[in-house]
Design an enzyme around this catalytic site. Structure first.
Site, PDB file in Angstrom:
ATOM      1  N   GLU A  42      36.154  45.270  30.158  1.00  0.00           N
ATOM      2  CA  GLU A  42      34.892  44.545  30.120  1.00  0.00           C
ATOM      3  C   GLU A  42      34.064  45.030  28.931  1.00  0.00           C
ATOM      4  O   GLU A  42      33.873  46.242  28.755  1.00  0.00           O
ATOM      5  CB  GLU A  42      34.074  44.805  31.394  1.00  0.00           C
ATOM      6  CG  GLU A  42      34.691  44.282  32.671  1.00  0.00           C
ATOM      7  CD  GLU A  42      34.347  42.808  32.946  1.00  0.00           C
ATOM      8  OE1 GLU A  42      33.687  42.170  32.095  1.00  0.00           O
ATOM      9  OE2 GLU A  42      34.752  42.314  34.007  1.00  0.00           O
TER      10      GLU A  42
ATOM     11  N   HIS B  59      39.761  36.485  29.101  1.00  0.00           N
ATOM     12  CA  HIS B  59      39.819  35.997  30.484  1.00  0.00           C
ATOM     13  C   HIS B  59      39.945  34.473  30.495  1.00  0.00           C
ATOM     14  O   HIS B  59      40.666  33.897  31.305  1.00  0.00           O
ATOM     15  CB  HIS B  59      38.564  36.440  31.239  1.00  0.00           C
ATOM     16  CG  HIS B  59      38.687  36.378  32.727  1.00  0.00           C
ATOM     17  ND1 HIS B  59      37.644  36.670  33.563  1.00  0.00           N
ATOM     18  CD2 HIS B  59      39.741  36.040  33.537  1.00  0.00           C
ATOM     19  CE1 HIS B  59      38.051  36.518  34.833  1.00  0.00           C
ATOM     20  NE2 HIS B  59      39.299  36.139  34.836  1.00  0.00           N
TER      21      HIS B  59
ATOM     22  N   HIS C 279      37.166  40.847  28.871  1.00  0.00           N
ATOM     23  CA  HIS C 279      36.105  40.143  29.606  1.00  0.00           C
ATOM     24  C   HIS C 279      34.759  40.485  28.983  1.00  0.00           C
ATOM     25  O   HIS C 279      34.649  41.413  28.173  1.00  0.00           O
ATOM     26  CB  HIS C 279      36.013  40.638  31.052  1.00  0.00           C
ATOM     27  CG  HIS C 279      37.255  40.545  31.857  1.00  0.00           C
ATOM     28  ND1 HIS C 279      37.508  39.509  32.707  1.00  0.00           N
ATOM     29  CD2 HIS C 279      38.312  41.393  31.958  1.00  0.00           C
ATOM     30  CE1 HIS C 279      38.666  39.713  33.322  1.00  0.00           C
ATOM     31  NE2 HIS C 279      39.182  40.847  32.879  1.00  0.00           N
TER      32      HIS C 279
ATOM     33  N   ASP D 198      34.607  33.707  29.618  1.00  0.00           N
ATOM     34  CA  ASP D 198      34.430  34.968  28.894  1.00  0.00           C
ATOM     35  C   ASP D 198      35.734  35.374  28.192  1.00  0.00           C
ATOM     36  O   ASP D 198      36.804  34.968  28.614  1.00  0.00           O
ATOM     37  CB  ASP D 198      33.952  36.082  29.848  1.00  0.00           C
ATOM     38  CG  ASP D 198      34.947  36.416  30.949  1.00  0.00           C
ATOM     39  OD1 ASP D 198      35.480  35.499  31.582  1.00  0.00           O
ATOM     40  OD2 ASP D 198      35.197  37.619  31.169  1.00  0.00           O
TER      41      ASP D 198
END
Ligand code: ZN
Length: 207
Positions: free
Chosen positions: A137, A176, A55, A186
């Site tokens: 992330e 994602h 992400h 993303d």
């Protein structure tokens, strides 16, 4: 006789190398700073990590370096701190790992537990990807790119995860947007999968 006193040479202070090993009992990555999030729960019975989901996030959008992502993952954002935060104040989200712009690595959820990052999603006909995935992330934006430090750190994390969990492999990495098409964009076109693959390629002397 003149006394000979060798001058003490300034010693290069050994820098501790971050340890990219996952402890299977705790589900923690030794190299990461631990910031355990309340936004997690048990995986379904028998579920283990089988997929890595990449992400990106930045808070406020497009700004890097503040404390806001960390506060989001701890449900501590205040709407008075930025107008955008009012839109996301009720979100209860997390990810297993966050890699910041300069490679700083934070862990919010142990890998054997379920993080809340993917939402409604589907991979190879299986829904609810949070049940069986590890969410990572990268601090960044859907329309920006990523730093070398982030690729290097991401590759080290993926290698450690693949060593710890037999269900994971470098072929089982998705964005994602791949598992929630039409809903999520993303990590965006600036995420260079070829560059990541180069970092993941076995080095000389490795199997
Ligand atoms: Zn995402």
């Amino acid at each position: 006789m003149r006394e000979f006193r060798p001058q003490a040479r300034p010693q290069a202070r050994p820098q501790p190398r971050p340890r990219f090993t996952v402890d299977p009992a705790s589900g923690l990555l030794a190299a990461a700073r631990q910031r355990n999030s309340p936004n997690q729960d048990e995986r379904p019975p028998g579920a283990t990590p089988e997929l890595i989901v990449i992400h990106c996030i930045s808070l406020p959008p497009g700004e890097f370096g503040g404390p806001w992502i960390d506060r989001l993952f701890h449900n501590r954002l205040q709407p008075s701190e930025h107008p955008y935060f009012a839109q996301i104040i009720d979100l209860r989200v997390s990810a297993h790992l966050l890699i910041r712009r300069h490679g700083e690595l934070l862990q919010y959820v142990p890998f054997h537990r379920r993080a809340w990052d993917a939402g409604e999603s589907s991979w190879c006909g299986r829904t609810r990807c949070n049940d069986f995935s590890v969410g990572i992330e990268l601090e960044g934006t859907d329309d920006g790119d990523y730093n070398a430090a982030q690729y290097r750190r991401l590759a080290a994390c993926i290698r450690a995860l693949c060593r710890a969990y037999p269900g994971l492999s470098p072929e089982r990495i998705v964005g994602h947007s791949d598992i929630a098409p039409g809903r999520k964009t993303d990590p965006g076109p600036g995420f260079d999968r070829v560059r990541l693959a180069r970092w993941l390629a076995p080095r000389r002397g490795e199997k």
